[in-house]
Design a protein around this motif. Structure first.
Motif, short mmCIF file in Angstrom:
data_model
loop_
_atom_site.label_atom_id
_atom_site.label_comp_id
_atom_site.label_asym_id
_atom_site.label_seq_id
_atom_site.Cartn_x
_atom_site.Cartn_y
_atom_site.Cartn_z
N VAL A 60 0.86 -1.19 0.00
CA VAL A 60 0.00 0.00 0.00
C VAL A 60 0.89 1.23 0.00
N VAL A 61 0.71 2.08 -0.99
CA VAL A 61 1.57 3.27 -1.18
C VAL A 61 0.76 4.53 -0.93
N ASP A 62 1.23 5.39 -0.03
CA ASP A 62 0.68 6.73 0.15
C ASP A 62 1.37 7.62 -0.88
N SER A 63 0.64 8.02 -1.92
CA SER A 63 1.27 8.81 -3.00
C SER A 63 1.73 10.18 -2.53
N ARG A 64 1.17 10.63 -1.39
CA ARG A 64 1.38 12.01 -0.91
C ARG A 64 1.07 13.02 -2.02
N SER A 65 0.11 12.65 -2.86
CA SER A 65 -0.26 13.50 -3.99
C SER A 65 -1.67 13.14 -4.43
N ALA A 66 -2.01 13.50 -5.65
CA ALA A 66 -3.32 13.16 -6.24
C ALA A 66 -3.22 13.36 -7.74
N GLY A 67 -4.30 12.99 -8.43
CA GLY A 67 -4.39 13.27 -9.86
C GLY A 67 -3.28 12.66 -10.70
N PRO A 68 -2.71 13.47 -11.59
CA PRO A 68 -1.78 12.93 -12.59
C PRO A 68 -0.49 12.37 -12.02
N GLU A 69 -0.06 12.85 -10.84
CA GLU A 69 1.17 12.28 -10.29
C GLU A 69 0.96 10.81 -9.93
N ILE A 70 -0.24 10.45 -9.47
CA ILE A 70 -0.52 9.04 -9.17
C ILE A 70 -0.40 8.22 -10.45
N ALA A 71 -0.95 8.74 -11.55
CA ALA A 71 -0.89 8.02 -12.83
C ALA A 71 0.55 7.86 -13.30
N ILE A 72 1.38 8.89 -13.07
CA ILE A 72 2.81 8.80 -13.43
C ILE A 72 3.47 7.68 -12.63
N VAL A 73 3.13 7.59 -11.34
CA VAL A 73 3.69 6.53 -10.49
C VAL A 73 3.23 5.15 -10.99
N VAL A 74 1.95 5.05 -11.37
CA VAL A 74 1.44 3.77 -11.90
C VAL A 74 2.24 3.37 -13.15
N HIS A 75 2.50 4.31 -14.05
CA HIS A 75 3.28 4.00 -15.25
C HIS A 75 4.68 3.52 -14.89
N GLY A 76 5.26 4.14 -13.86
CA GLY A 76 6.58 3.71 -13.40
C GLY A 76 6.54 2.28 -12.87
N ILE A 77 5.48 1.95 -12.12
CA ILE A 77 5.33 0.60 -11.57
C ILE A 77 5.17 -0.41 -12.71
N GLU A 78 4.35 -0.05 -13.71
CA GLU A 78 4.15 -0.96 -14.85
C GLU A 78 5.47 -1.25 -15.56
N LYS A 79 6.31 -0.23 -15.67
CA LYS A 79 7.62 -0.43 -16.31
C LYS A 79 8.48 -1.38 -15.46
N MET A 80 8.45 -1.18 -14.15
CA MET A 80 9.21 -2.08 -13.25
C MET A 80 8.76 -3.53 -13.42
N LEU A 81 7.43 -3.71 -13.51
CA LEU A 81 6.89 -5.07 -13.65
C LEU A 81 7.30 -5.69 -14.98
N LYS A 82 7.34 -4.88 -16.03
CA LYS A 82 7.80 -5.39 -17.34
C LYS A 82 9.27 -5.79 -17.28
N ASP A 83 10.03 -5.05 -16.48
CA ASP A 83 11.46 -5.37 -16.32
C ASP A 83 11.67 -6.54 -15.35
N GLU A 84 10.55 -7.13 -14.91
CA GLU A 84 10.56 -8.33 -14.07
C GLU A 84 11.30 -8.15 -12.74
N ILE A 85 11.02 -7.02 -12.11
CA ILE A 85 11.55 -6.77 -10.76
C ILE A 85 10.94 -7.79 -9.79
N ARG A 86 11.70 -8.20 -8.80
CA ARG A 86 11.16 -9.12 -7.77
C ARG A 86 10.16 -8.35 -6.90
N PHE A 87 9.06 -9.00 -6.53
CA PHE A 87 8.02 -8.33 -5.72
C PHE A 87 8.61 -7.79 -4.42
N VAL A 88 9.55 -8.54 -3.85
CA VAL A 88 10.16 -8.15 -2.58
C VAL A 88 10.94 -6.83 -2.70
N ASP A 89 11.35 -6.48 -3.93
CA ASP A 89 12.12 -5.24 -4.14
C ASP A 89 11.24 -4.06 -4.57
#
Length: 277
Positions: A112-141
């Motif tokens: 659970v992530v507190d974005s400390r923000s709202a709106g488009p910054e949350i979407a930017i963070v989601v895109h960053g997470i999606e990229k991490m998942l594509k790069d096959e980062i370990r869940f623990v990291d």
């Protein structure tokens, strides 16, 4: 790529995207004796018209614990990103849902992530997470990687009206009246503590657009992804996009309409700019 569900609240201005395994949990906005659920069925034009006629403080209600549990249903791994905990109990209710879900399904893994923000910054963070998942980062990291990524994301906003913020005690009513009368736009940011803070005032949107670009550079912007959310103000959102592209022609820039929660605070004409450095 692992099957990891991403869950956000409606302050993100996102919509459900089953293909990307993204689900949006709505907040509720209440004023004038009506409750407005911030989902795709909400008529924003009607919502804004009713809001403009309202002169009594409204309130926003965070998603219930059950709403988060419904979104988590069937997930072995999930990441929840909420709006800033300094303005809403959304992060707290998501954390409680996580505890209940993991008690029932002890093998599940939830961040659970507190974005400390709202709106488009949350979407930017989601895109960053999606990229991490594509790069096959370990869940623990993932948790540490998301925290590091968020150091380099930012939110700026321009407000043309402070009427609603004054009704809800977030700015003095005298300040709201003066800024409205003098046609002063307020430029602000989400601090790293998750509080919305004013940065500058501008007479008219042309100056406000210039200030946005100036503050983006101050926040180390060098051509990263930008998402511009607007409340019935595509014209000025386009002006910001064009200014950015004039200096950073390769920048990926998306313009989106705000949903109910952000429209409630930003009001008609308001703009939010989320970006990665």
């Amino acid at each position: 790529m692992e099957n990891i569900k991403i869950i956000v609240d409606s302050s993100s201005n996102m919509t459900d995207d089953p293909e990307r395994n993204i689900e949006v949990v709505p907040l509720t906005i209440s004023f004038g004796g009506h409750d407005y659920i911030d989902n795709p069925n909400l008529n924003i034009r009607e919502f804004l018209d009713n809001m403009n006629q309202n002169n009594v403080a409204g309130k926003t209600t965070c998603p219930s614990i059950q709403a988060w549990l419904d979104a988590l249903k069937g997930s072995e791994k999930a990441i929840i990103i909420t709006m800033t905990s300094s303005m809403s109990g959304t992060f707290s209710s998501a954390l409680q849902a996580k505890a209940i879900y993991q008690e029932k399904y002890p093998n599940s893994k939830i961040i659970v992530v507190d974005s400390r923000s709202a709106g488009p910054e949350i979407a930017i963070v989601v895109h960053g997470i999606e990229k991490m998942l594509k790069d096959e980062i370990r869940f623990v990291d993932l948790e540490a990687a998301i925290a590091e990524y968020r150091v380099h994301t930012h939110l700026l906003f321009v407000l043309q009206s402070l009427h609603n913020l004054s009704l809800n005690g977030r700015v003095p009513s005298a300040v709201a009246k003066i800024t409205g009368f003098l046609k002063i736009d307020l430029i602000g940011t989400a601090s790293k503590e998750g509080k919305l803070e004013p940065l500058a005032k501008a007479h008219g949107m042309k100056k406000a657009v210039r200030e946005i670009i100036r503050y983006m550079k101050k926040d180390s912007y060098h051509g990263g992804e930008v998402i511009i959310d607007h409340c019935k103000n595509e014209k000025d959102a386009m002006a910001i996009k064009e200014k950015i592209l004039a200096e950073y022609p390769d920048a990926k820039i998306t313009i989106r309409p705000m949903r109910g929660l952000c429209s409630f605070y930003a009001e008609e004409g308001g703009i939010m700019v989320g970006f990665h450095e």
